[in-house]
Design a protein around this motif. Structure first.
Motif, PDB file in Angstrom:
ATOM      1  N   GLU A 154      41.152  46.503  38.942  1.00  0.00           N
ATOM      2  CA  GLU A 154      39.879  46.063  39.517  1.00  0.00           C
ATOM      3  C   GLU A 154      39.895  44.615  39.996  1.00  0.00           C
ATOM      4  O   GLU A 154      38.892  44.114  40.515  1.00  0.00           O
ATOM      5  N   ILE A 155      41.040  43.949  39.862  1.00  0.00           N
ATOM      6  CA  ILE A 155      41.080  42.504  40.129  1.00  0.00           C
ATOM      7  C   ILE A 155      40.903  42.182  41.601  1.00  0.00           C
ATOM      8  O   ILE A 155      40.114  41.296  41.971  1.00  0.00           O
ATOM      9  N   TYR A 156      41.638  42.874  42.473  1.00  0.00           N
ATOM     10  CA  TYR A 156      41.609  42.528  43.895  1.00  0.00           C
ATOM     11  C   TYR A 156      40.191  42.597  44.449  1.00  0.00           C
ATOM     12  O   TYR A 156      39.737  41.692  45.154  1.00  0.00           O
ATOM     13  N   GLN A 157      39.501  43.672  44.132  1.00  0.00           N
ATOM     14  CA  GLN A 157      38.148  43.837  44.658  1.00  0.00           C
ATOM     15  C   GLN A 157      37.228  42.708  44.174  1.00  0.00           C
ATOM     16  O   GLN A 157      36.384  42.219  44.934  1.00  0.00           O
ATOM     17  N   SER A 158      37.391  42.309  42.921  1.00  0.00           N
ATOM     18  CA  SER A 158      36.554  41.234  42.377  1.00  0.00           C
ATOM     19  C   SER A 158      36.840  39.915  43.084  1.00  0.00           C
ATOM     20  O   SER A 158      35.921  39.135  43.379  1.00  0.00           O
ATOM     21  N   LEU A 159      38.103  39.670  43.389  1.00  0.00           N
ATOM     22  CA  LEU A 159      38.488  38.444  44.081  1.00  0.00           C
ATOM     23  C   LEU A 159      38.013  38.480  45.536  1.00  0.00           C
ATOM     24  O   LEU A 159      37.502  37.488  46.073  1.00  0.00           O
ATOM     25  N   GLU A 160      38.160  39.614  46.153  1.00  0.00           N
ATOM     26  CA  GLU A 160      37.756  39.770  47.556  1.00  0.00           C
ATOM     27  C   GLU A 160      36.256  39.593  47.726  1.00  0.00           C
ATOM     28  O   GLU A 160      35.787  38.966  48.693  1.00  0.00           O
ATOM     29  N   ARG A 161      35.481  40.144  46.787  1.00  0.00           N
ATOM     30  CA  ARG A 161      34.014  40.043  46.869  1.00  0.00           C
ATOM     31  C   ARG A 161      33.490  38.675  46.448  1.00  0.00           C
ATOM     32  O   ARG A 161      32.311  38.389  46.629  1.00  0.00           O
ATOM     33  N   GLY A 162      34.332  37.859  45.859  1.00  0.00           N
ATOM     34  CA  GLY A 162      33.882  36.551  45.394  1.00  0.00           C
ATOM     35  C   GLY A 162      33.248  36.581  44.027  1.00  0.00           C
ATOM     36  O   GLY A 162      32.641  35.601  43.591  1.00  0.00           O
ATOM     37  N   THR A 163      33.388  37.717  43.335  1.00  0.00           N
ATOM     38  CA  THR A 163      32.885  37.798  41.964  1.00  0.00           C
ATOM     39  C   THR A 163      33.632  36.814  41.073  1.00  0.00           C
ATOM     40  O   THR A 163      33.079  36.291  40.102  1.00  0.00           O
ATOM     41  N   ILE A 164      34.877  36.567  41.405  1.00  0.00           N
ATOM     42  CA  ILE A 164      35.691  35.570  40.709  1.00  0.00           C
ATOM     43  C   ILE A 164      36.300  34.621  41.744  1.00  0.00           C
ATOM     44  O   ILE A 164      36.427  34.959  42.928  1.00  0.00           O
ATOM     45  N   ASP A 165      36.681  33.433  41.285  1.00  0.00           N
ATOM     46  CA  ASP A 165      37.255  32.409  42.162  1.00  0.00           C
ATOM     47  C   ASP A 165      38.779  32.379  42.093  1.00  0.00           C
ATOM     48  O   ASP A 165      39.427  31.801  42.971  1.00  0.00           O
TER      49      ASP A 165
END
Length: 361
Positions: free
Chosen positions: A199-210
């Motif tokens: 699930e990491i890529y999607q979170s990074l792409e959406r800006g949920t994480i920096d």
């Protein structure tokens, strides 16, 4: 009479080498186990270690002992494997023990703690020091028998949307970081997030994480983090040698014959060595490709390293005061670590330093 004498003197290893395994295992029970991985199938290194293990067990028993391997989420959630093994829902699992530091920080010793052991030191502690005994005692509380089964080696420091020029740039940074590293990151101003690999890529792409860390160039290239966070830092101070572990339900383990126990132990050791060999063979080419595709490689500033090191000592002191399980192991672990780093820079460290300065290839 002569055959009985041969079997007694040759032992299991000799019989396997002589190609006599089918006769030996003929009387053994037909066994089917399920192994739940905490990783996605796309990661042939980490997920693949469980497949290597299962194949070794099957081959060594002539197909009598079959272990099916299931990716995170297929049988149980990626972070649900401890509960599933403990409860006997599944027979075994393959995971990164520090994922479960929320249950007890002591899990992390079986994987990696910030500014902890390298992969070689950790293997030495587990196999030749007190590590295996201490961890087995701890895991008995969870009805688990553990085996080292893979190591990534020292990991990279992760992918960031913006440059990290000083420790001040960590303030408020939302970062996916596995296990214990997040607690230290929080002490220097970061905001840790615990997210499964798939699930990491999607979170990074959406800006949920920096920012995010995973393992190193080979896996990171597969996951494509450089496409959404180009700044690639090293070293991963929270994972100087992250060990993966095989968890087996203790009742299932105790139900195995001595021969099957020996085969499982041997297969886990093979997978343990093979996994790091895969990383060491594939990371150099992958790093070149990442840089060619725009990744910006940087070393962490010294003040970031120093602040994180200081914070890690504070965390460990706090745990010694409040967690008896942690305290029981930390003294032995930290002494072994100190001895290792009086030795490691002398031989391998100095050799590597010299060789890296030469024009090779």
């Amino acid at each position: 009479m002569e055959r009985r004498k041969f079997m007694k003197s040759a032992g299991l290893a000799g019989i396997l080498a002589a190609g006599s395994a089918p006769a030996l295992v003929q009387a053994q029970q037909q066994i089917r186990w399920r192994l739940a991985s905490s990783f996605p199938k796309s990661l042939d290194t980490i997920y693949g270690a469980a497949e290597v293990f299962a194949k070794q067990v099957s081959d060594a028993t002539g197909g009598k002992f079959v272990i099916s391997v299931h990716a995170g989420g297929e049988l149980v959630p990626a972070f649900g494997v401890v509960d599933a093994v403990q409860q006997g829902t599944i027979e075994c699992a393959h995971t990164a023990p520090y994922y479960f530091f929320g249950k007890d920080e002591t899990f992390a010793f079986d994987c990696a703690i910030p500014f902890g052991m390298s992969s070689r030191s950790l293997s030495a502690w587990m196999y030749q020091g007190n590590g295996m005994k201490l961890m087995r005692d701890f895991y008995s509380q969870y009805s688990i028998v553990n085996f080292p089964m893979g190591n990534t080696g020292a990991q990279m420091g992760g992918w960031y949307r913006k440059e990290i020029k000083s420790v001040a740039d960590l303030n408020g940074l939302k970062m996916r970081i596995g296990g214990f590293g997040g607690r230290v990151l929080a002490k220097v101003g970061g905001v840790p997030q615990n997210i499964p690999g798939g699930e990491i890529y999607q979170s990074l792409e959406r800006g949920t994480i920096d920012a995010t860390e995973w393992v190193g160039p080979y896996d990171d290239l597969k996951l494509g983090f450089h496409k959404v966070a180009p700044f690639y830092y090293y070293p991963g101070w929270w994972e100087g040698g992250a060990q993966l572990s095989l968890y087996i339900n203790d009742k299932q383990w105790n139900g195995l014959s001595p021969e099957y126990k020996a085969i499982v132990t041997s297969a886990a050791s093979h997978a343990h060595v093979n996994m790091q060999a895969m990383y060491d063979a594939r990371n150099p080419t992958a790093l070149k490709q990442l840089i060619a595709e725009g990744a910006k490689l940087n070393r962490f500033p010294r003040d970031v390293m120093d602040a994180a090191f200081k914070a890690s000592r504070e965390v460990y002191a706090e745990l010694n005061d409040k967690n008896a399980n942690w305290k029981k192991i930390y003294g032995d672990y930290s002494k072994f670590l100190a001895d290792q780093y009086q030795w490691a820079p002398i031989a391998d460290g100095s050799y590597d330093q010299y060789m890296s300065a030469q024009r090779l290839g």
